[in-house]
Structures are given as structure tokens and as C-alpha cells.
Write an enzyme that holds these catalytic residues in place. Structure first.
Site, PDB file in Angstrom:
ATOM      1  N   ASP A   1      36.159 -49.715  97.201  1.00 35.28           N
ATOM      2  CA  ASP A   1      36.392 -48.913  95.817  1.00 35.28           C
ATOM      3  C   ASP A   1      37.232 -49.656  94.717  1.00 35.28           C
ATOM      4  O   ASP A   1      38.086 -50.616  95.303  1.00 35.28           O
ATOM      5  CB  ASP A   1      36.731 -47.365  96.162  1.00 35.28           C
ATOM      6  CG  ASP A   1      36.666 -46.479  94.929  1.00 35.28           C
ATOM      7  OD1 ASP A   1      36.292 -47.158  93.763  1.00 35.28           O
ATOM      8  OD2 ASP A   1      36.728 -45.503  95.102  1.00 35.28           O
TER       9      ASP A   1
HETATM   10  C1  BGC Z   1      35.605 -44.521  91.675  1.00 36.15           C
HETATM   11  C2  BGC Z   1      34.168 -45.113  91.999  1.00 36.15           C
HETATM   12  C3  BGC Z   1      33.705 -45.888  91.040  1.00 36.15           C
HETATM   13  C4  BGC Z   1      34.471 -46.949  90.533  1.00 36.15           C
HETATM   14  C5  BGC Z   1      34.084 -47.791  89.345  1.00 36.15           C
HETATM   15  C6  BGC Z   1      36.651 -45.721  91.144  1.00 36.15           C
HETATM   16  O1  BGC Z   1      37.584 -45.229  90.666  1.00 36.15           O
HETATM   17  O2  BGC Z   1      36.285 -43.818  92.772  1.00 36.15           O
HETATM   18  O3  BGC Z   1      33.351 -43.960  92.198  1.00 36.15           O
HETATM   19  O4  BGC Z   1      32.616 -46.324  91.375  1.00 36.15           O
HETATM   20  O5  BGC Z   1      35.952 -46.476  90.204  1.00 36.15           O
HETATM   21  O6  BGC Z   1      34.320 -47.081  88.231  1.00 36.15           O
END
Ligand code: BGC
Length: 760
Positions: free
Chosen positions: A234
Site C-alpha cells: 500500500d
Molecule cells: C490506500 C489505497 C490506495 C492507495 C493509492 C492508500 O492510502 O490505502 O487503497 O489504493 O493509497 O491511492
């Protein structure tokens, strides 16, 4: 020409150590890196999950900077309520087309974390409190997106069930609970759909960062489930890049500014063995890059056509929670529409899934478009931060005056954006106070009152008994206004059902005492009893149960039949249910199959969902739905054997219209040849020995042969056979010698030896 695995192998062989380490992290927020010298291209990823958030310019992961204009489909809280694989297929295919048109290799979704508590700020993006439903629907979505040669990123793996301190908090959970509640949705999706990538979550599990957890990323995900794709972090979830690489995290996102790539480079120089892991990782990254690059399908997407799909999906997802017959409305009645959500619907949630839409249709614009007469009053601000008390009161008074003149009042209520979002959790389950106050006042007028809800997770409704109908629209995407109008005027017969329980109060929720209440640790103290598994086992009253949803027609569950009454380990059973539409309009019913374990072999929820089908039935007609059950449908995760286990015995098959509305049942007999290891020591309890067919006779013979009990009338009166059996169950066998048994120590030891031999 598609790159073969051997071509990829060749490329990896040609790469320098520096080039390989360079591939391990993003170029920027959304792109991978190229390897220019070898002509390796880079690809782009974008959020997800219910629309495309492609950021052309400045990137961020909280939805703050603008992305390109795109279509916002209903969020997962809504689409899950469709219980309809066809709906998820349509959504996935449409998103796949949009990704190809926009040159996006991978959409960052679906997001399928279990809704452990209704308070989780991100529940609107998640599917369900039930892992089977979440797994089945997300597998369909993944297969559909990937049918367009676009990848998905199944997220957030795993146990990321709260927003509070999500980057540093440890989800402390026992293995059985992980295997039965928090992992199966991922397992089903991996086994049925092989997502191109999986995004590991920020949090720790039992004290270890998920990104560094070899058990989860390698043993469970790759070895047990057979995952073939790539694991990415993530955004910003990497703590120790070298440990993460060793555990199985292939790609760090977003860019690490070279810092972590360098750390890996130094580590490989010190430990050349690590290069093998690095090579595997590079192979997986290149495979993913070329799977997209070699299959580019240029095109553009049709906003209007996709807007229509967004509306159709929402129409399949809206849940009619309550209706005393007031709905559907008739176009001629004098309607007052109240609530700012009628003109400015809340149709999506905040954070990384936030879509920059071009065409949002409100209920008001839909009513106008259809030429339906109505009066409107704002009633309350959809977001009241910064508004004075007198401004708030003026709106209530104005709406109340309008309601007094109407026959039917439709209130568009819901949660403001600031109440639920990625990044933080909700504090309570209430609607804003002024909304409750206004609805109470209007309900007291004795008019027909219909409340439409726009929210991403359960709310409590103190006035529910006083209104005539409640419609859950959830965060229904950009066409929510049209979909709601079509439902309330009967153009669409509602068919959604809740994929989560609406509790009566926050204090009733299973994780109430242990949800997001500690900076470093979150103890999953409720164990496997999550959602309806808890409420139903405890027979607690709820506001609306899991699986609940009404229709404008009625369904009679006519019969259930099974292909066989008994089965064993490698067999399956087919269950056929016949349902009749007994009303006057065509409709769709979601038939649910739950299993209830009657073997008493472990602590288990009262029932668990193991099948669901949505079926269209014309008025007056019947239809059949079929389910297939296997051992896994009955099983629980037994940590003694680290495997799924279903004891021999009886299982009830419950067929229902919701988890609390069981209409039919059948009993199945299951026989397993799986043996649970039994360790024999003087401390082993008699009950465990008597329940094991290898040892039962040895112990029974011993107790009978050495009993010094007199079976007199007075002793029978004092203690019945059942009482004796119960007490005996928990008796360590070492105590046999003290209790009504005249065997010698030698005879006892001889018997223990026999038992040990029997279980070897
Ligand atoms: C979120 C993800 C997301 C990523 C990119 C993260 O903070 O938890 O779900 O895909 O950011 O935006």
C-alpha cells in the site's frame, strides 16, 4: 507478440544488479520504472475501486488533487447489496474498458476487508461483514476487469479493518479467526480469479508488519493458495525494504526516491543469495508489465453509456429496508421533497477512491426530467460545519412548513462527507442531530413519510417506527438520483439486500469493547463472531438483519431438496430451492443458504452463509435456484491440524430471505475420514478418548471391567447416567483410579499404552 516466460527470463539475466533493484519501487505516485537500456516500458496504475482516479498531474493517495474526469459507479457498500455476480461482472468489464482507454494497466481494487465494526471509516469501499459474499463478488469483479487484459490489485491484504493508526497499529488475532473471517475473501478471490496483483496493507499482524510477514505473503498466499501474481505495498506501507523483499513484497509504491532500492542493493552485495529472491521479484514485475503492454487495446470510453451502467447497477443495489405499502409512489400525489441530498446527493466516499465526475444526477434533476411535480425544501445542509444555529433552524422550519402542505414527504437523509472517509473512523452511528429532529417532527404530522438514506455504512434510525418507508441508497454513484426516483415510483422493483447488519445501537456491536481503542494494538477479541455470526448466535434484536431487503412483490419459498442426504470428504451435494413470485409484479429475489453445524465439535456461529443466488421471477411464476455444497461449506479451521475440518455428524441447511428469515431447512449427514491427532497422556480427558473411534472401545472396556460402583437405587437417584456422562467428559484419565474404579496402577498404565498405540 506476447512476451513468453523465457523472454522475460532472458531480460532478467541481462539486467544489472542496479537495474533490478531500481525496479523494486515506483517511478512516482502511479508509474513503475522503465529499464531504458533493455527497452522495458513502464506502466501506470490508478485507484479504484468503483471508478477511475487517474491523476495526470500531481499525485496523492488521499484524493486531494484532481484526477481526470471519469464515471463514478456505486461504491462497494452498494454493489455488495446487489448480491449479484452479473452486476459485478458488468462493473468490472466497464472499468476494464475505461482502463484500456486511459492506458491504465491496473485498477487498485477491489477492496474487500471485512466490516468488523460499522465504525470503520472505509467500510463504504468494502464489501461485507461476510467473507463468503465478499470473496464471491470480488472474484467476479476481478475476472471481469481482467477479461479486458487489465490488472486488478486486490486490497488491503490483510486485517486492515480500521483506519485509526492504520500505518502502525497491530491487528492481534488468533489463527482460527483469521482463517475463517479475515482471510477467506482473499482466498476465494485468489483461487477463483488470480488477481494480477495484491496490495498488502499498512498494519501489523500480531506485532509484525504485513509487508514483512513471510507467513502471510509467501506461505499462505503463494504456497497454500497458489497466487501467481505480484504483491505491491500500500502507498507508503514499507518499513524495512530488505525484510519486505525477503517476505515476498515485490513492488514498493509509490517512489522511494531511490533510498530503499539502494538498501536492497547493499544487502544483495553483502548476501549474494538474496539475488535469487530479487530475480524472482523482477520476473514477476516484468510479467505484469508485459501482460498489459502486450495486450493494449486502444479506445475511448463513452461517458453517457457508462453513466447509464452506473444507474443500472445502483438500481440493482438499492435496498428497500421498510415499506408499509406506501411505496411505490404514484406520480399524481402531492409530494414534498426535503433534504439537501435530494439536490446534492452524497454518492461517493472520501479518500483515494474519490472520483472526479462530470455528470451527477440528483433526485431533483431526475424528477424534473421525468416531469413529476414536487415541491422542495433543503431541510438541512448536507454538511453543516460553519453554519450557525439560526441558519440550521431556519431550514428545519421552512421544510416543516412545506411538509404540512404535502400528502407525501420524501426525506433525503444521510451522512455528511466529514462523518466517514478513508483516514479516520466514525465516532458513532448517528445521523446529524438536525436530520433526526426534522424527520421526527415531520413524522409526527401523520403524513406519509419516506426516508431515503445516503450513507456508506450502517446508521441508527430512532424514528424508524414512525415513518412509512425507508430506502437505503448507500453511496450509489453518479446516477444515484435517477436510480432512487425509478425505485420509489416503481419503475424498478427493488431487489437489493443488506450485506451487513444494521445494529440497534453501537454498544451492541461485537467489537464494541475492542475496536480502535488503543494506539498500538487492536485485539480481535470477538473472534469469529463478527456481524450476523454474533447477533444471530446471541439471538439479539437488530435494526435490520444481514441479508434483509424488501420488494414490491412477495416470494414464497416452496421447497428445498438435496441430491443426497449424506456425503463425505470429496463429494458434493446439490441443493435445489424452488421459489414462487406470489405478488402482482415481476421481481428478483436473493435466495440465501446458510449452514448450521450440529456436531458440537467446536464453538461455531449459529449459521454461516455458504450460498446465494439472485433470481428473476415473473409475477405468478416459480423459479429454481441451485447451490453446490462441499466439505469446505461445513468446515471450520482447526488449528490442531492447521487445516479445514468438518466433524462427522449432522449439519442443517437453512434457506432464507435473510439471516433472520429462514423459510426452509434440510439436514445433511456428513462423514469424514480426516483424523484429529489425539495425544494420550494421563491428562487426556475421557470425553476426547470416547469420541475417537480408535480409542473409545479401549477406555469403555477398561471402565466396565474395573468398575466398583454399586448400581443401587439411591445412587441412580443422586446421579443420572447423563450427569455421569457429562462429568466423565472432562475427567483426565489419571483421575479414573480415584473414582469408582478398582484397577491397579499397572492395569491403568497398560491401558494407557494401548491407547497410545491406537492413535499412533
Ligand atoms: C490506500 C489505497 C490506495 C492507495 C493509492 C492508500 O492510502 O490505502 O487503497 O489504493 O493509497 O491511492
Amino acid at each position: 507478440m506476447a512476451h513468453s516466460d523465457s523472454q522475460i527470463e532472458e531480460l532478467v539475466k541481462k539486467m544489472t544488479l542496479e537495474e533490478k533493484c531500481g525496479l523494486l519501487s515506483g517511478l512516482d505516485f502511479w508509474h513503475t520504472k522503465t529499464v531504458e537500456r533493455l527497452g522495458v516500458p513502464n506502466i501506470m496504475v490508478s485507484d479504484g475501486p468503483h471508478g477511475l482516479r487517474k491523476q495526470d498531474l500531481a499525485g496523492d493517495h488521499l484524493g486531494m488533487n484532481d484526477s481526470i474526469k471519469a464515471v463514478c459507479f456505486p461504491a462497494a457498500c452498494a454493489t455488495a447489496s446487489s448480491f449479484d455476480r452479473e452486476v459485478l461482472k458488468k462493473l468490472g468489464e466497464t472499468l476494464g474498458d475505461e482502463c484500456q482507454a486511459e492506458d491504465v494497466s491496473t485498477i487498485l481494487g477491489p477492496a474487500i476487508n471485512i466490516k468488523r465494526s460499522p465504525l470503520c471509516g472505509r467500510n463504504f469501499e468494502y464489501v461485507s461483514e461476510d467473507p463468503y459474499l465478499a470473496g464471491e463478488l470480488s472474484a467476479t469483479y476481478i475476472n471481469a476487469v481482467q477479461s479486458k487484459k487489465v490488472g486488478t490489485s486486490l486490497k488491503h491484504f490483510a486485517l486492515n479493518n480500521q483506519e485509526y493508526r492504520r500505518l502502525t497499529n497491530s491487528s492481534n488475532c488468533d489463527e482460527r479467526t483469521m482463517r475463517e473471517i479475515y482471510l477467506p475473501a482473499f482466498e476465494i478471490a485468489v483461487k477463483k480469479a488470480q488477481p494480477a496483483t495484491i496490495m498488502h496493507s499498512y498494519n501489523l499482524i500480531n506485532g509484525e508488519y504485513v509487508g514483512e510477514c513471510k507467513w502471510l505473503l509467501d506461505q499462505v498466499l503463494r504456497q497454500e493458495w497458489g497466487f501467481k501474481g505480484l504483491v505491491m505495498s500500500d502507498w507508503g506501507a514499507v518499513s524495512d525494504r530488505v525484510r519486505a523483499l525477503e517476505a515476498g513484497c515485490d513492488l514498493e509504491m509509490p517512489a522511494s526516491r531511490g533510498v530503499n532500492d539502494k538498501k536492497v542493493l547493499e544487502a544483495v552485495k553483502k548476501n549474494p543469495e538474496l539475488e535469487k529472491t530479487l530475480d524472482k521479484t523482477c520476473r514477476r514485475i516484468l510479467r505484469w508489465v508485459y501482460d498489459f503492454e502486450d495486450n493494449r487495446q486502444k479506445g475511448c470510453f463513452d461517458f453517457e453509456a457508462h453513466h447509464k451502467i452506473a444507474r443500472e447497477i445502483e438500481e440493482e443495489s438499492i435496498v428497500l429496508l421498510k415499506n408499509d405499502g406506501v411505496l411505490p409512489l404514484n406520480e399524481g400525489s402531492k409530494i414534498a421533497v426535503i433534504g439537501e441530498f435530494a439536490e446534492k446527493p452524497r454518492f461517493q466516499g472520501g479518500g483515494s477512491s474519490h472520483i472526479n465526475t462530470k455528470n451527477v444526477t440528483s433526485a431533483i434533476s431526475a424528477l424534473k426530467e421525468k416531469g413529476i411535480a414536487f415541491d422542495y425544501a433543503k431541510g438541512f445542509f448536507s454538511e453543516n460545519r460553519g453554519k450557525s444555529e439560526s441558519e440550521i433552524k431556519a431550514l428545519i422550519d421552512e421544510a416543516f412548513a412545506l411538509a404540512q402542505k404535502a400528502e407525501t414527504v420524501v426525506v433525503f437523509a444521510g451522512l455528511p462527507d466529514s462523518f466517514e472517509s478513508e483516514g479516520y473512523d466514525r465516532k458513532h452511528l448517528d445521523l446529524p442531530a438536525e436530520q433526526n429532529e426534522l424527520i421526527e417532527k415531520i413524522a409526527a404530522l401523520g403524513k406519509r413519510v419516506i426516508v431515503i438514506l445516503h450513507n456508506g455504512s450502517p446508521v441508527v434510525l430512532p424514528w424508524v417506527e414512525k415513518v412509512n418507508a425507508v430506502v437505503e441508497a448507500y453511496l450509489g454513484g453518479e446516477a444515484v438520483g435517477e436510480a432512487v426516483v425509478n425505485v420509489i415510483f416503481g419503475k424498478v422493483n427493488p431487489s437489493g439486500k443488506l450485506a451487513e447488519t444494521f445494529p440497534l445501537r453501537l454498544e451492541d456491536t461485537p467489537s464494541f469493547t475492542c475496536f480502535a481503542n488503543d494506539k498500538t494494538n487492536t485485539n480481535y477479541g470477538e473472534g469469529i463472531f463478527v456481524g450476523y455470526r454474533y447477533y444471530d448466535t446471541r439471538k439479539m434484536k437488530v435494526l435490520f438483519p444481514f441479508g434483509h431487503g424488501l420488494s414490491y412483490t412477495t416470494f414464497e419459498y416452496e421447497s428445498v431438496s438435496v441430491s443426497k442426504k449424506s456425503f463425505s470428504d470429496n463429494e458434493t451435494v446439490e441443493v435445489t430451492v424452488k421459489v414462487k413470485n406470489t405478488g402482482k409484479v415481476d421481481g428478483k429475489e436473493i435466495v440465501q443458504l446458510y449452514v448450521s453445524d450440529k456436531t458440537a465439535s467446536a464453538s461455531r456461529p449459529a449459521k454461516e452463509l455458504k450460498g446465494f443466488e439472485k433470481v428473476f421471477i415473473a409475477a405468478g411464476k416459480s423459479a429454481e435456484v441451485k447451490f453446490t455444497l462441499d466439505k469446505r461449506s461445513l468446515a471450520w479451521y482447526n488449528t490442531d491440524i492447521h487445516d479445514w475440518y468438518a466433524a462427522s455428524g449432522k449439519y442443517e441447511i437453512l434457506i432464507g430471505a435473510s439471516s433472520r428469515d429462514i423459510r426452509l431447512s434440510e439436514t445433511l449427514d456428513f462423514t469424514t475420514s480426516q483424523k484429529i491427532p489425539l495425544e494420550i497422556t494421563p491428562d487426556t480427558c475421557a470425553g476426547d478418548i470416547l469420541r475417537d473411534e480408535r480409542t473409545a472401545k479401549i477406555l469403555r472396556d477398561f471402565t466396565e471391567a474395573h468398575s466398583d460402583q454399586e448400581e443401587g437405587e439411591s445412587s441412580k437417584e443422586a446421579i443420572s447416567q447423563e450427569m455421569r456422562d457429562e462429568m466423565f467428559d472432562g475427567l483426565p484419565i489419571r483421575n479414573l483410579l480415584m473414582m469408582g474404579n478398582n484397577a491397579t496402577q499397572e492395569e491403568f498404565e497398560e491401558m494407557v499404552e494401548k491407547l497410545k498405540k491406537a492413535v499412533k
